[in-house]
Design an enzyme around this catalytic site. Structure first.
Site, mmCIF file in Angstrom:
data_model
loop_
_atom_site.group_PDB
_atom_site.id
_atom_site.type_symbol
_atom_site.label_atom_id
_atom_site.label_comp_id
_atom_site.label_asym_id
_atom_site.label_seq_id
_atom_site.Cartn_x
_atom_site.Cartn_y
_atom_site.Cartn_z
ATOM 1 N N MET A 82 0.932 -1.064 0.065
ATOM 2 C CA MET A 82 -0.100 -0.016 -0.043
ATOM 3 C C MET A 82 1.036 1.149 -0.152
ATOM 4 O O MET A 82 1.759 1.378 0.645
ATOM 5 C CB MET A 82 -0.830 0.101 1.231
ATOM 6 C CG MET A 82 -1.558 1.362 1.261
ATOM 7 S SD MET A 82 -3.091 1.602 0.356
ATOM 8 C CE MET A 82 -4.092 0.295 0.614
ATOM 9 N N CYS A 83 0.492 2.158 -0.796
ATOM 10 C CA CYS A 83 1.204 3.455 -0.880
ATOM 11 C C CYS A 83 0.255 4.646 -1.049
ATOM 12 O O CYS A 83 -0.864 4.292 -1.626
ATOM 13 C CB CYS A 83 2.269 3.425 -2.070
ATOM 14 S SG CYS A 83 3.498 2.150 -1.888
ATOM 15 N N GLY A 84 0.767 5.880 -0.805
ATOM 16 C CA GLY A 84 0.042 7.119 -1.411
ATOM 17 C C GLY A 84 0.997 7.672 -2.316
ATOM 18 O O GLY A 84 2.024 7.853 -2.056
ATOM 19 N N HIS A 131 4.708 7.736 -1.001
ATOM 20 C CA HIS A 131 4.433 7.380 0.562
ATOM 21 C C HIS A 131 4.064 5.994 0.545
ATOM 22 O O HIS A 131 3.208 5.419 0.333
ATOM 23 C CB HIS A 131 3.476 8.210 1.102
ATOM 24 C CG HIS A 131 3.548 9.659 0.808
ATOM 25 N ND1 HIS A 131 4.304 10.536 1.799
ATOM 26 C CD2 HIS A 131 3.018 10.513 -0.339
ATOM 27 C CE1 HIS A 131 4.231 11.938 1.084
ATOM 28 N NE2 HIS A 131 3.670 11.760 -0.108
ATOM 29 N N ASN A 152 1.170 1.712 -6.512
ATOM 30 C CA ASN A 152 0.182 1.546 -5.332
ATOM 31 C C ASN A 152 -0.473 0.170 -5.761
ATOM 32 O O ASN A 152 -1.459 0.254 -6.050
ATOM 33 C CB ASN A 152 -0.640 2.485 -5.042
ATOM 34 C CG ASN A 152 -1.555 2.059 -3.706
ATOM 35 O OD1 ASN A 152 -0.891 1.325 -2.865
ATOM 36 N ND2 ASN A 152 -2.739 2.563 -3.971
#
Length: 641
Positions: free
Chosen positions: A1-3, A55, A79
């Site tokens: 998971m990423c932003g 992120h 992501n």
């Protein structure tokens, strides 16, 4: 998971930082707490500037900060999770693997071939420096959030982000449609000051429709929500992505008017576990159920094993089972979907590792009103102890809290019953049944602080109810029973399994029965086809933003590509039979699989949506319709709460 986030501006107008809201940066960091970096790329000769912000929530392989940039100045934000289609070694990071493959693509067809091969959820942003191209998009089902925003002026900024902040300005954010992959020619954008999006849509490998018809349908659908000054065009080569699933089988049996279950006597009024056993006496049905269980089990396996298990999990370091940390959690109501996922997770999660069952309850309206009453000071003291902050909960005793009626909502009751079934199946497993209790005050506070920003740009009463319920559940803060006492507990699990997709494919909603009564099996097939077509815009982007806000990753076993293709391969009557009563006819194949897994009473529970099972829908207003715009999602001052 990423932003992930990208902002494009024309240098003569503004800089990218003029559009990078501090609130958005904060929400991106919550999604990716393990690494945050930014990179600005300026093409001074063409007068455009791109800001890339990455992120990272580290889950597998080596920690890889984003954005990535290579020697040719290509930049990548990812992501997603690659579960198959492209090989990712145990110690490899899928972001680096994808970037490597993308850099080798010498044509548009190569990029499309790569993304067509992927199995798993994803959204991405890719800057191809040599061609001044910006590629972006979401997977076929839209399991990862990606939003876009266009300035209301020609030549203004263009923005992409995993999550935004609620805004009442004219420049509204919208979800990027999961209709395909988009590309922007930044050189043309800088030269003409006119933004044009090129679309590469999805199509089935054996497409029944002509490519032109596919393009026109998608272009019409996506264009209607774009500003007038933004153009959407089909790619000149008429290239498409290949859908990762097969088309829906709409075959209707010649004997469809006859109830497939009529050989089992008198089941119309009497429904029991023995009823399911009667279906399984049919050899064809039993073989089908086992094939389904195998494919769903593999989907769960991919989702519970594709994450790092650190040194703290090793027996030499943690001798006591009770000290081990859960890596996997299930959004858990005790209903058939979450029960089957939990039972299958049990088959693949290492036995020494607990599994967290996240069960959310909102204080029932009558008790919420009575909470301020002083008629019974003893009960009031117990209740306030339960409702207080985490610091005030430390010594709460199970015998007083466990039977407190204000949180005995339907999902809490079925959840406790489901826990007993799971404990019977595997008493050696540590099942952490996490009782997550939410008061009206906390609901209002957290909605205004953050949940409304995560639900945005969706805005209905239904989005509010489901979004709030999932946010509190996935946060995982509550109580677990430990030797007769309820102890404060916060789930450390970074992976959250959810059952979404089962109802949409297996006719689980009450509207499916209404449709069947009106239009028969043909109408039901059309309804189920529409359910999957719109699941990205109705559910998945929202749920990804909600769960990701806690630095956790949502994983959807029922939307695994192999599971969906298996369902799509079956005629409707092999999946559900709505001539049978509630609690058996809908999601029939799933109920039969649950029976084969050793589950009992939960196999017959009828569908109960989370907003009703958790009682959030009853807490604030009874006069609203689910489709109404929700005024509670708008921003108010603290004094108005």
């Amino acid at each position: 998971m990423c932003g992930i986030c990208c902002i494009v501006t024309l240098c003569s107008q503004h800089t990218t930082h003029d559009f990078f809201n501090e609130d958005i940066l904060c929400r991106l960091r919550r999604r990716g707490p393990d690494s945050s970096q930014q990179l600005v790329k300026t093409a001074s000769d063409l007068s455009y500037e791109c800001l890339f912000s990455g992120h990272v929530l580290h889950l597998r392989g080596l920690m890889t900060p984003q954005p990535l940039e290579d020697a040719n100045n290509n930049i990548f934000l990812w992501n997603g999770e690659i579960f198959s289609g492209v090989h990712v070694g145990d110690l490899e990071n899928d972001t680096e693997v994808m970037f490597h493959h993308l850099a080798l693509c010498s044509s548009e067809a190569g990029v499309l071939s790569l993304f067509s091969s992927l199995r798993g959820p994803w959204s991405f942003i890719y800057y191809q420096a040599s061609r001044h191209s910006l590629w972006f998009g979401r997977d076929y089902f839209g399991r990862r959030s990606l939003l876009w925003q266009f300035s209301n002026e020609i030549g203004g900024a263009f923005s992409l982000t995993s999550v935004s902040a609620y805004s009442e300005s004219v420049n509204q954010w919208q979800e990027v449609p999961a209709s395909g992959i988009f590309k922007i020619d930044l050189k043309a954008y800088a030269t003409t000051k006119s933004l044009s999006l090129t679309l590469f849509p999805w199509k089935y490998s054996s497409a029944e429709k002509a490519v032109e018809e596919i393009f026109m349908n998608v272009l019409d659908q996506v264009s209607k929500d774009l500003p007038n000054h933004v153009r959407l065009v089909m790619n000149e080569s008429k290239l498409c992505l290949t859908a990762p699933v097969i088309p829906l089988n709409k075959t209707i049996s010649e004997v469809s008017g006859e109830c497939p279950g009529t050989h089992i006597s008198n089941i119309t009024h009497v429904v029991s576990v023995e009823t399911l056993q009667g279906f399984l006496a049919d050899e064809h049905k039993k073989k089908l159920v086992h094939a389904f269980t195998d494919v769903l089990s593999e989907a769960v396996k991919r989702r519970v094993l594709s994450l790092s298990r650190g040194e703290d999990q090793k027996a030499s370091q943690v001798p006591n089972m009770s000290d081990r940390k859960a890596r996997v959690a299930v959004l858990f109501s005790g209903g058939i979907d979450s029960m089957v996922i939990a039972a299958l997770a049990d088959k693949h999660v290492p036995l020494e590792e607990p599994i967290d069952l996240l069960n959310v309850a909102f204080i029932m309206k009558e008790q919420a009103k009575q909470k301020g009453s002083t008629k019974n000071p003893t009960n009031r003291g117990v209740q306030l102890g339960l409702l207080a902050s985490q610091e005030g909960r430390q010594d709460l005793h199970a015998k007083t809290a466990a039977h407190l009626p204000c949180f005995d909502v339907p999902d809490r009751i079925t959840g406790r019953a489901g826990l007993k079934e799971l404990e019977a199946i595997n008493p050696s497993r540590t099942w952490n049944f996490v009782e997550i209790n939410v008061t009206l005050e906390e609901l209002k506070k957290m909605r205004q602080q953050c949940i409304n920003h995560l639900i945005y740009p969706l805005d209905t009463v239904l989005d509010d109810s489901i979004g709030c319920a999932i946010w509190f559940a996935s946060r995982g803060e509550g109580f677990i029973s430990n030797q007769g006492e309820l102890k404060p507990y916060k789930s450390p699990a970074k992976v959250v399994l959810t059952g979404i997709g089962a109802d949409e494919q297996l006719a689980g909603y009450s509207r499916h029965r209404v449709c069947f009564k009106k239009y028969g099996l043909e109408g039901l097939n059309k309804e189920l086809e529409m359910e999957l077509d719109r699941i990205s815009s109705r559910n998945l982007g929202r749920d990804d933003r909600i769960i990701g806000d806690h630095g956790k990753e949502a994983r959807f076993p029922f939307l695994d590509e192999d599971v969906v293709s298996f369902f799509n391969s079956l005629p409707i009557l092999e999946k559900a039979d709505l001539t049978l009563p509630r609690g058996i006819g809908e999601k029939l194949i799933l109920r039969l699989a649950a029976k084969e897994l050793g589950l009992t009473a939960s196999t017959l529970l009828p569908k109960r949506a989370v907003q009703f099972g958790s009682r959030i829908a009853k807490l604030e207003s009874n006069s609203e319709k689910a489709s109404d715009t929700c005024s509670r999602l708008k921003l108010f001052s603290v004094d108005e709460l």
